[in-house]
Design a protein around this motif. Sequence first.
Motif, PDB file in Angstrom:
ATOM      1  N   THR A 101      -5.899   3.116  -6.572  1.00 13.50           N
ATOM      2  CA  THR A 101      -4.516   4.041  -7.130  1.00 13.50           C
ATOM      3  C   THR A 101      -4.337   3.504  -8.397  1.00 13.50           C
ATOM      4  O   THR A 101      -3.596   4.254  -9.282  1.00 13.50           O
ATOM      5  CB  THR A 101      -3.552   3.900  -6.187  1.00 13.50           C
ATOM      6  N   TYR A 127       0.830  -1.117   0.017  1.00 13.60           N
ATOM      7  CA  TYR A 127       0.104   0.001   0.050  1.00 13.60           C
ATOM      8  C   TYR A 127       0.884   1.348   0.145  1.00 13.60           C
ATOM      9  O   TYR A 127       0.574   2.222  -0.667  1.00 13.60           O
ATOM     10  CB  TYR A 127      -0.988   0.028   1.191  1.00 13.60           C
ATOM     11  N   LEU A 128       1.834   1.153   1.033  1.00 16.00           N
ATOM     12  CA  LEU A 128       2.921   2.424   0.792  1.00 16.00           C
ATOM     13  C   LEU A 128       3.580   2.528  -0.370  1.00 16.00           C
ATOM     14  O   LEU A 128       3.850   3.868  -0.898  1.00 16.00           O
ATOM     15  CB  LEU A 128       3.703   2.324   2.064  1.00 16.00           C
ATOM     16  N   CYS A 134       0.573   3.526  -3.145  1.00 10.60           N
ATOM     17  CA  CYS A 134      -0.353   4.674  -3.024  1.00 10.60           C
ATOM     18  C   CYS A 134       0.448   5.898  -2.456  1.00 10.60           C
ATOM     19  O   CYS A 134       0.218   7.041  -2.603  1.00 10.60           O
ATOM     20  CB  CYS A 134      -1.470   4.323  -1.784  1.00 10.60           C
ATOM     21  N   LYS A 135       1.700   5.778  -1.829  1.00 10.49           N
ATOM     22  CA  LYS A 135       2.421   6.888  -1.254  1.00 10.49           C
ATOM     23  C   LYS A 135       3.805   6.603  -1.679  1.00 10.49           C
ATOM     24  O   LYS A 135       4.857   6.519  -0.749  1.00 10.49           O
ATOM     25  CB  LYS A 135       2.258   6.975   0.218  1.00 10.49           C
ATOM     26  N   PRO A 136       4.295   6.275  -2.797  1.00 11.67           N
ATOM     27  CA  PRO A 136       5.442   6.008  -3.452  1.00 11.67           C
ATOM     28  C   PRO A 136       6.667   7.309  -2.869  1.00 11.67           C
ATOM     29  O   PRO A 136       7.671   6.920  -2.645  1.00 11.67           O
ATOM     30  CB  PRO A 136       5.341   5.955  -4.899  1.00 11.67           C
ATOM     31  N   LEU A 137       6.124   8.506  -2.932  1.00  8.52           N
ATOM     32  CA  LEU A 137       7.238   9.371  -2.425  1.00  8.52           C
ATOM     33  C   LEU A 137       7.674   9.174  -1.127  1.00  8.52           C
ATOM     34  O   LEU A 137       8.985   9.843  -0.636  1.00  8.52           O
ATOM     35  CB  LEU A 137       6.687  10.593  -2.750  1.00  8.52           C
ATOM     36  N   HIS A 138       6.737   8.926  -0.248  1.00  9.78           N
ATOM     37  CA  HIS A 138       7.050   8.964   1.146  1.00  9.78           C
ATOM     38  C   HIS A 138       7.499   7.488   1.657  1.00  9.78           C
ATOM     39  O   HIS A 138       7.635   7.279   2.905  1.00  9.78           O
ATOM     40  CB  HIS A 138       5.751   9.467   2.189  1.00  9.78           C
ATOM     41  N   TYR A 139       7.600   6.382   0.705  1.00  7.08           N
ATOM     42  CA  TYR A 139       7.670   5.215   1.177  1.00  7.08           C
ATOM     43  C   TYR A 139       9.034   5.121   1.885  1.00  7.08           C
ATOM     44  O   TYR A 139       8.786   4.260   2.810  1.00  7.08           O
ATOM     45  CB  TYR A 139       7.656   4.178  -0.252  1.00  7.08           C
ATOM     46  N   SER A 169      -6.307  -2.391   2.447  1.00 10.39           N
ATOM     47  CA  SER A 169      -5.028  -2.135   1.740  1.00 10.39           C
ATOM     48  C   SER A 169      -5.212  -2.333   0.256  1.00 10.39           C
ATOM     49  O   SER A 169      -5.021  -1.348  -0.614  1.00 10.39           O
ATOM     50  CB  SER A 169      -3.755  -2.760   2.366  1.00 10.39           C
ATOM     51  N   LEU A 214       8.711   6.230   5.408  1.00  8.40           N
ATOM     52  CA  LEU A 214       7.853   5.277   6.491  1.00  8.40           C
ATOM     53  C   LEU A 214       8.054   4.071   6.591  1.00  8.40           C
ATOM     54  O   LEU A 214       7.898   3.590   7.610  1.00  8.40           O
ATOM     55  CB  LEU A 214       6.298   5.617   5.707  1.00  8.40           C
ATOM     56  N   CYS A 251      -7.424   0.215  -1.583  1.00  5.91           N
ATOM     57  CA  CYS A 251      -6.977   1.381  -2.021  1.00  5.91           C
ATOM     58  C   CYS A 251      -5.783   1.345  -3.008  1.00  5.91           C
ATOM     59  O   CYS A 251      -5.707   2.051  -3.949  1.00  5.91           O
ATOM     60  CB  CYS A 251      -6.035   1.874  -0.668  1.00  5.91           C
TER      61      CYS A 251
END
Length: 288
Positions: free
Chosen positions: A195, A94-95, A98-103, A188, A106, A191
């Motif tokens: 995406t 999911y990270l 859905c959130k590749p720039l913050h992977y 997850s 995080l 989402c």
Amino acid sequence: MFLVIYMATVVGNTLIVVLVVADQHLHSPMFFFLGNLSCVETCYTSAIVPQMLASLLTGDRTISVSGCIIQLYFFGSLVATECCLLTAMSYDRYLAICKPLHYLTLMNIRFSFQLAAGCWLNGFLGITIFVLFLSQLIFCGRNEIDYFYCDALPLIELSCSDTHQVILVDFILACVFTLPPFLLTLTSYMCIIATILRIPSTTGRQKAFSTCSSHLIVVTIFYGTLIIVYMLPKRDTLRDLNKVLSLCYTVLTPLVNPLIYSLRNREVKEALRKAFSKCGFLKNMQRL
């Protein structure tokens, strides 16, 4: 047949663990969780199949009450650990999607270790509580388990004590280790799919689906069989079906998982190719 399946399971899963440890390109959270999953599956199939093979070979199908409880403890703990690990793997995907720039921020190495350690700790702690209740039961006389391994309910049915409290604990733990991980994993992937559908390029969508489809196949097979075996009402008509499904997630699923991950993952196939190439090079050096 069971011996061949068991040997293939151990070899396949051990190979994945070795590749994840040895290959620098696989030192990422996704493959770290994959290595943990392969380790869990090697251990929990080893808690059941060798005893079953010995019984088939010698014809001696006896096991002590303490031996039965020990088998149940390790098998149950490792299955509960796998439920948590599959959830951690879905959160990792999911990270990543859905959130590749913050992977990388995080899902760093420290957090990956904390998640994996939490999965192992929760799995063993939960089943320890159940085994403490189970050990208070009294088993009378000569008994026969209508199952191919020491599962919780077939063992509880042999007791001549009041089993209502143990059955309640068993049901609560089954709910805790099955429903929340399954719902979190499902959320997850909902989402993730949403995406992926927003990705403009067809190539990008195919790559994202390819990355997650193998995990989704494993989750569907594993949770599907667990929910049917442990969550549905226990009736005589479902007993034979439960045996077949139990055979699926104790024997067949650990065999299929390394095949799914290795055949559908480019990085694992590349690491495997390098390993075989290196082995071939070492053999040639030895001949020289």
